[in-house]
Scaffold this active site. Sequence first.
Site, short mmCIF file in Angstrom:
data_model
loop_
_atom_site.label_atom_id
_atom_site.label_comp_id
_atom_site.label_asym_id
_atom_site.label_seq_id
_atom_site.Cartn_x
_atom_site.Cartn_y
_atom_site.Cartn_z
N PRO A 112 28.73 -1.83 57.47
CA PRO A 112 28.51 -1.93 58.91
C PRO A 112 27.90 -0.64 59.47
O PRO A 112 28.20 0.45 58.98
CB PRO A 112 29.91 -2.18 59.49
CG PRO A 112 30.88 -1.87 58.41
CD PRO A 112 30.15 -1.98 57.10
N GLY A 114 27.19 2.53 61.74
CA GLY A 114 27.89 3.47 62.62
C GLY A 114 29.40 3.38 62.55
O GLY A 114 30.09 3.77 63.48
N ASP A 164 27.28 13.00 53.39
CA ASP A 164 27.01 11.56 53.24
C ASP A 164 25.87 11.28 52.27
O ASP A 164 25.95 10.39 51.43
CB ASP A 164 26.57 10.95 54.59
CG ASP A 164 27.72 10.76 55.52
OD1 ASP A 164 28.72 11.48 55.38
OD2 ASP A 164 27.60 9.89 56.40
O1 PMV Z 1 30.36 8.41 60.57
P1 PMV Z 1 29.43 8.90 59.52
O2 PMV Z 1 29.46 8.09 58.28
O3 PMV Z 1 28.04 9.12 60.08
O4 PMV Z 1 29.97 10.35 59.07
C1 PMV Z 1 29.82 11.48 59.92
C2 PMV Z 1 30.49 12.67 59.30
C3 PMV Z 1 30.44 13.94 60.15
O5 PMV Z 1 31.14 14.95 59.42
C4 PMV Z 1 31.15 13.75 61.49
C5 PMV Z 1 29.01 14.40 60.42
C6 PMV Z 1 28.29 14.90 59.18
O6 PMV Z 1 27.04 14.88 59.19
O7 PMV Z 1 28.92 15.35 58.23
#
Ligand code: PMV
Length: 334
Positions: A112, A114, A164
């Site tokens: 999914p 975001g 990520d």
């Molecule tokens: O919610 P996601 O899967 O976009 O993860 C964001 C993770 C953060 O640490 C908040 C931002 C990042 O780029 O690491």
Amino acid sequence: MTVSSAPGKVYLFGEHAVVYGEPAVPCAIERRATVTVERRDDDHVRVRASDLSLNGFTVEYAGSTDDRPDVDVPAPLVEAAMGYIDAAVEQARDAADAPGVGFDITVESEIPLGAGLGSSAAVTVAGIDAATRALGAPLSAEAVADRAYRAESMVQDGQASRADTFCSAVGGAVRIEGDDCRAIETPNLPFVVGFDGGAGDTGELVAGVRALKSEYGFADDTVTAIGDIVRTGERLLDPEVDTDADTLVELGRLMDFNHGLLEALGVSSRSLDSMVWAAREAGAHGAKLTGAGGGGCIVALDPTPETLTALRFTPGCDEAFRAELATDGVRRLE
Ligand code: PMV
């Protein structure tokens, strides 16, 4: 035609703090985005993404995403998805030294948008891998990770960590600290994911933490404390250390601690908290939100079926599933 897939991820520990140079441990999970790329004779980029959001959309645009697609899904989700695809195309053109080359791109995703499961990173990683191969310029998984990080940074105004994208490109569990990215061994971690059906705005949530940190010393200390949790937790993941039931209990306790600190930083939500509590009450070793927060997913540690069952009956939980560690990162299917 080239086809690549890349996994989503959950954070065992360390999201948000990783943006400020603290370590984090994301783990790739067997939920994938698959991107099919075909080179075109002109410079147009046509994107079909029938299940990128839960509602689905199909768009066609020429050259850049400035031509906004006219589709019936929330504009920010479409803009975000198109932004990542656009940035992936740019990175692939640059890597292959083929400016202006056009593509037909199809995106299918089980992740999914975001929701904290790394959908954008998976689409970006799979897109760059498939597009560079379509141009006859294949990259190593590490080079794909680096290109995908640049693409994400561009879309997120420089506010992205390597976590990520590296995790999605190489798979398994990884440790990120600044530019230092490495694969690590973990014991078998029985992850259960709960999804509230919603999404958070990563850019906004990251900016919110940054603002808190600069206003309050104790918010700054909270970010450092998250780093301390990661440093404590990773000792338990050491393959030299015997993994037993007590290890899972201790990892769970650290996950609970990590969630509390994320909550203090203002990135949890009522539905995330309620899923976290449902998991804990069902006997999970620990539970925390995963990713940027604001809405989306939690991850719990529970080898028994109890948490999965409890989440399925928790108001506000839309979907719950067991998430296996994805040992492969980017996969070349065709
Ligand atoms: O919610 P996601 O899967 O976009 O993860 C964001 C993770 C953060 O640490 C908040 C931002 C990042 O780029 O690491």
